[in-house]
Design a protein around this motif. Sequence first.
Motif, PDB file in Angstrom:
ATOM      1  N   GLU A 164       0.849  -1.192   0.000  1.00  0.00           N
ATOM      2  CA  GLU A 164       0.000   0.000   0.000  1.00  0.00           C
ATOM      3  C   GLU A 164       0.884   1.240   0.000  1.00  0.00           C
ATOM      4  OE1 GLU A 164      -4.080   1.754   2.027  1.00  0.00           O
ATOM      5  OE2 GLU A 164      -3.032   0.095   3.004  1.00  0.00           O
ATOM      6  N   LYS A 172      -6.297   0.783   3.079  1.00  0.00           N
ATOM      7  CA  LYS A 172      -7.005  -0.144   2.201  1.00  0.00           C
ATOM      8  C   LYS A 172      -6.295  -1.477   2.035  1.00  0.00           C
ATOM      9  CE  LYS A 172     -10.816   1.909   1.114  1.00  0.00           C
ATOM     10  NZ  LYS A 172     -12.099   1.275   1.473  1.00  0.00           N
ATOM     11  N   HIS A 173      -5.464  -1.825   2.997  1.00  0.00           N
ATOM     12  CA  HIS A 173      -4.857  -3.151   2.994  1.00  0.00           C
ATOM     13  C   HIS A 173      -4.918  -3.704   4.413  1.00  0.00           C
ATOM     14  CE1 HIS A 173      -2.011  -6.461   2.501  1.00  0.00           C
ATOM     15  NE2 HIS A 173      -2.155  -6.310   1.197  1.00  0.00           N
ATOM     16  N   ARG A 181      -7.995   2.199  -5.717  1.00  0.00           N
ATOM     17  CA  ARG A 181      -9.293   1.608  -5.441  1.00  0.00           C
ATOM     18  C   ARG A 181     -10.362   2.695  -5.396  1.00  0.00           C
ATOM     19  NH1 ARG A 181      -7.860  -3.786  -6.138  1.00  0.00           N
ATOM     20  NH2 ARG A 181      -5.687  -3.910  -5.444  1.00  0.00           N
ATOM     21  N   CYS A 186     -10.737   6.185  -3.106  1.00  0.00           N
ATOM     22  CA  CYS A 186      -9.418   6.588  -2.619  1.00  0.00           C
ATOM     23  C   CYS A 186      -8.899   7.782  -3.421  1.00  0.00           C
ATOM     24  CB  CYS A 186      -8.417   5.435  -2.731  1.00  0.00           C
ATOM     25  SG  CYS A 186      -8.829   4.002  -1.726  1.00  0.00           S
ATOM     26  N   SER A 191      -3.211   0.226  -3.495  1.00  0.00           N
ATOM     27  CA  SER A 191      -3.079  -0.904  -2.585  1.00  0.00           C
ATOM     28  C   SER A 191      -3.144  -2.198  -3.384  1.00  0.00           C
ATOM     29  CB  SER A 191      -4.181  -0.881  -1.520  1.00  0.00           C
ATOM     30  OG  SER A 191      -5.467  -0.933  -2.119  1.00  0.00           O
ATOM     31  N   CYS A 198      -4.708  -5.495  -2.839  1.00  0.00           N
ATOM     32  CA  CYS A 198      -5.620  -6.373  -2.110  1.00  0.00           C
ATOM     33  C   CYS A 198      -6.849  -6.627  -2.976  1.00  0.00           C
ATOM     34  CB  CYS A 198      -6.030  -5.736  -0.781  1.00  0.00           C
ATOM     35  SG  CYS A 198      -7.206  -6.732   0.177  1.00  0.00           S
ATOM     36  N   ARG A 211      -9.684  -7.565  -2.038  1.00  0.00           N
ATOM     37  CA  ARG A 211     -10.923  -7.204  -1.348  1.00  0.00           C
ATOM     38  C   ARG A 211     -10.864  -5.804  -0.745  1.00  0.00           C
ATOM     39  NH1 ARG A 211     -13.079 -11.996   2.389  1.00  0.00           N
ATOM     40  NH2 ARG A 211     -14.945 -10.692   2.190  1.00  0.00           N
ATOM     41  N   ALA A 212     -10.006  -4.951  -1.310  1.00  0.00           N
ATOM     42  CA  ALA A 212      -9.843  -3.599  -0.777  1.00  0.00           C
ATOM     43  C   ALA A 212     -11.140  -2.807  -0.821  1.00  0.00           C
ATOM     44  CB  ALA A 212      -8.756  -2.864  -1.556  1.00  0.00           C
ATOM     45  N   HIS A 213     -11.971  -3.064  -1.828  1.00  0.00           N
ATOM     46  CA  HIS A 213     -13.208  -2.294  -1.982  1.00  0.00           C
ATOM     47  C   HIS A 213     -14.188  -2.528  -0.843  1.00  0.00           C
ATOM     48  CE1 HIS A 213     -13.964  -6.255  -3.727  1.00  0.00           C
ATOM     49  NE2 HIS A 213     -15.253  -6.054  -3.527  1.00  0.00           N
ATOM     50  N   LEU A 269     -13.133  -3.421   2.337  1.00  0.00           N
ATOM     51  CA  LEU A 269     -12.356  -3.462   3.573  1.00  0.00           C
ATOM     52  C   LEU A 269     -12.611  -2.223   4.418  1.00  0.00           C
ATOM     53  CD1 LEU A 269     -10.166  -4.995   5.161  1.00  0.00           C
ATOM     54  CD2 LEU A 269      -8.465  -3.694   3.914  1.00  0.00           C
TER      55      LEU A 269
END
Length: 350
Positions: free
Chosen positions: A241, A253-254, A315, A318, A324, A326, A328-330, A332
């Motif tokens: 990130e 976001k991680h 993402r 942001c 980031s 990941c 599944r960042a959206h 998280l």
Amino acid sequence: MHAARNGDVLLDVKDLKTYFPVRRGVLSRVRAWVKAVDGVSFAVRRGKTLGLVGESGCGKTTVGRTVLRLIPATAGSVRFDGRDVFALGRKELRALRRRIQIIFQDPYGSLNPRMTVGTIVGEALTVHGIARGRERDERVAQLLERCGLSASYMRRYPHEFSGGQRQRIGIARALALNPDLIVCDEPVSALDVSIQSQILNLLQDLQDEFGLSYLFIAHNLAVIEHFSDDVAVMYLGKIVEQASAEEIYRNPKHPYTQALLSAVPEPDPARRRKRVVLTGEVPSPLNPPPGCPFHPRCPLAIELCRTEVPALIRREGCEPEHVSACHRAHELTPSTLVELTSSAAVAQAM
């Protein structure tokens, strides 16, 4: 990352890789590679600080030393003020070292015990032919006083000083050649908490006075929260990130970044931060896991995480410079991660 937002980039690192060979057998043949740094990219802007954060062993110190060419790179590029650092010959590299310096983590081991403070700080002035004799001594005295030490310390030896004083000597040595960039390799981690703030304030004052740029390496997000302009979080040789300091503390976001932030002590006793407790150990860089390097310890991991390396991208929701890695960042949020880790801890206890 920041080149798109601000063209005034001093240090530009692209896809940097540093692998160390593992040799075995009678012929010492290379049997495997330790991927200490595996495709790292970032930029340090002029007069600004980039904080490089991660657990011990994640590769952040190797990044700093590879940038300085103290360790050979396996692949990638490092450009300083537009020049390719890895393409420089010995003479050009010697000239470049006047513009890039380092402050080491250990204030005890980084100073030669057989040399006086005056010789330690003034050695670079002699080597580069900048000053000798009385002129050098005057310059060293100025540097010591600017770093909060007495000029009379020039004739004393490192063992006569405390850890904080030794680190001030190291800072004075780094300033001797009027550099543009200083790599700060965990410069306060070996010091008492009461001394850490003094050293950080000194570094901040020097940055404001001389327009210095810092690559500030640390394992504690609390140390760089009010010191860095931008933050890059490393895990197992990769950046997971990266964003402005304000953004990364406000909207991480991680899951690894959130876990690090949750471990930062809260100074207000009326406010209690919910701790995200990670399970398992950091994997070995000799045999990194497939897919996302963080998935063996991540409570959000799904099958996709185990097979596909997530891209380091922006993402939704942001800032443009916030990226980031990941899948599944959206979805998280800090509360999501706390709930998952708490449930896992309860299940494990049962």
